[in-house]
Design an enzyme around this catalytic site. Structure first.
Site, PDB file in Angstrom:
ATOM      1  N   LYS A 131       0.805  -1.239   0.000  1.00 55.59           N
ATOM      2  CA  LYS A 131       0.000   0.000   0.000  1.00 55.59           C
ATOM      3  C   LYS A 131       0.832   1.281   0.000  1.00 55.59           C
ATOM      4  CE  LYS A 131      -0.741   0.055   4.989  1.00 55.59           C
ATOM      5  NZ  LYS A 131      -1.488  -0.598   6.057  1.00 55.59           N
ATOM      6  N   ARG A 178      -8.418  -0.559  16.608  1.00 56.25           N
ATOM      7  CA  ARG A 178      -8.718  -0.161  15.243  1.00 56.25           C
ATOM      8  C   ARG A 178      -9.697  -1.222  14.754  1.00 56.25           C
ATOM      9  NH1 ARG A 178      -4.425   0.793  10.366  1.00 56.25           N
ATOM     10  NH2 ARG A 178      -4.984  -1.389   9.944  1.00 56.25           N
TER      11      ARG A 178
HETATM   12  C1  LIG Z   1      -0.711  -1.361   6.697  1.00 57.10           C
HETATM   13  C2  LIG Z   1      -1.104  -2.672   7.230  1.00 57.10           C
HETATM   14  C3  LIG Z   1      -0.155  -3.681   7.361  1.00 57.10           C
HETATM   15  C4  LIG Z   1       1.309  -3.469   7.093  1.00 57.10           C
HETATM   16  O1  LIG Z   1       1.845  -2.640   8.072  1.00 57.10           O
HETATM   17  P1  LIG Z   1       3.416  -2.317   8.149  1.00 57.10           P
HETATM   18  O2  LIG Z   1       3.575  -1.637   9.453  1.00 57.10           O
HETATM   19  O3  LIG Z   1       3.718  -1.441   6.992  1.00 57.10           O
HETATM   20  O4  LIG Z   1       4.123  -3.598   8.088  1.00 57.10           O
HETATM   21  C5  LIG Z   1      -0.586  -4.917   7.810  1.00 57.10           C
HETATM   22  N1  LIG Z   1      -1.882  -5.145   8.094  1.00 57.10           N
HETATM   23  C6  LIG Z   1      -2.829  -4.189   7.992  1.00 57.10           C
HETATM   24  C7  LIG Z   1      -4.233  -4.521   8.333  1.00 57.10           C
HETATM   25  C8  LIG Z   1      -2.469  -2.915   7.556  1.00 57.10           C
HETATM   26  O5  LIG Z   1      -3.413  -1.978   7.451  1.00 57.10           O
END
Ligand SMILES: *Cc1c(COP(=O)(O)O)cnc(C)c1O
Length: 350
Positions: free
Chosen positions: A31, A126
């Site tokens: 992302k 969250r």
């Molecule tokens: C963004 C996200 C991740 C990845 O997070 P990082 O800290 O970049 O490794 C994993 N799971 C969810 C649900 C996320 O929103």
């Protein structure tokens, strides 16, 4: 922005290897790169088991580039996008029965099966189903046509900074065991979290049923997000930001006139440290989070507005000239914004 694919590959390969010793696979989360296919390809070559992205638009980017991988939508699907989600993603992370019912409807229309991972709330507040309600949700999900329950998961350290630890990870393992026992099913994926889980996962602690992590930041920036320490053996500079000098002058260090707020509401106390070499770089808050930039040693960031980054290069051995370049390391926030800015070109070094 310069993306060194060799370093990107190395970071992924190193983490895939260390986690595989602990029985944990890696979902590469694209992302922050808006689903950049070159990075996704490097990760797949390095052995990630699949890709994840929070936005269906980015999943579409990956698909259109013919990236061959299992792709998980890692944010709960919007009801308005369920058809796209079923068409483009193999699996999605979910917390709302209403959404899963609609995914089921969308999947039936096109005669596909959509995978669902149920996210459990473990305290970060969250996304997630409250643990005591998980069983009821599973019972409903198992009844839905064209939906397969692929796993359960959790996400910590994002909203509130709650750290993944032996206790909350053991709770996820326990929930997995009890769901399997209650329904006589096998839960394939137990996705323990994100880059913030690495301290826990690599500590040698019992990993229990956790067999997957979804990693973005650690793969891209070589650091773990709880204390922002560089992970041993990983490159923190696989991606760097290069900005061009558009003004370079000797100027006083202290502004003059009546001082109120700056363009972004800051009120700064200026100290008079004499005349300085001040330069402007053609990048600003529209392109990057200036607080997330690490300049070279001899350079200090003085301030930023929408399109200008003002730096002090007095400590530099050579004067910065107009047309010259300065390169920065980025934190996650700076990376995210720079990747999202259409004004920042993404130059890939193979
Ligand atoms: C963004 C996200 C991740 C990845 O997070 P990082 O800290 O970049 O490794 C994993 N799971 C969810 C649900 C996320 O929103």
């Amino acid at each position: 922005m310069q993306i060194d694919l060799g370093k990107i590959y190395h970071n992924a390969q190193a983490l895939v290897a260390r986690l595989s010793e602990r029985g944990i696979s890696v979902t590469g989360v694209t992302k922050a790169t808006l689903g950049l296919p070159e990075i996704a390809d490097a990760w797949l070559r390095a052995g990630v088991s699949g890709l994840g992205d929070s936005r269906i638009e980015n999943v579409n980017t990956l698909r259109r580039a013919n990236v061959v991988a299992a792709v998980t939508l890692i944010r709960s699907p919007m009801l308005s996008q369920v058809d796209q989600v079923v068409a483009l993603a193999d699996v999605s992370l979910n917390t709302e029965l209403e959404v899963i019912r609609r995914l089921s409807g969308a999947a039936q229309k096109v005669n596909r099966t959509h995978g669902v991972v149920l996210m459990v709330e473990l305290g970060d507040l969250r996304e997630g189903i409250m643990p005591e309600l998980l069983e009821n949700t599973v019972a409903e999900v198992l009844r839905l046509p064209n939906i397969s329950l692929e796993g359960i998961g959790a996400n910590l350290a994002c909203r509130s900074g709650v750290s993944p630890d032996a206790k909350n990870m053991a709770e996820l393992s326990f929930l997995t065991d009890s769901i399997e026992a209650k329904f006589g099913i096998i839960i394939n994926i137990v996705s323990g979290g994100n880059s913030a889980n690495l301290d826990w996962a690599l500590s040698g602690a019992e990993t229990g049923r956790i067999n997957n992590l979804r990693l973005g930041e650690a793969l891209l920036l070589g650091c773990e997000p709880l204390h922002r320490k560089i992970i041993k053996g990983l490159y923190p500079d696989a991606i760097t930001l290069v900005a061009e000098v558009i003004e370079s002058k000797e100027k006083p260090s202290k502004p003059w006139g009546d001082i109120a707020q700056s363009a972004f509401g800051e009120v700064t106390q200026f100290e008079d440290v004499g005349s300085r070499n001040q330069s402007i770089l053609a990048i600003g808050r529209q392109d990057v989070d200036p607080d997330g930039l690490t300049p070279p040693q001899e350079i200090t960031i003085l301030g930023a507005s929408s399109d200008h980054l003002v730096i002090d290069s007095s400590k530099s051995a050579t004067r910065l000239n107009v047309g010259g370049e300065v390169s920065f390391q980025l934190n996650y926030s700076a990376l995210l914004r720079a990747m999202t800015s259409p004004y920042v070109s993404k130059v890939i070094k193979r």
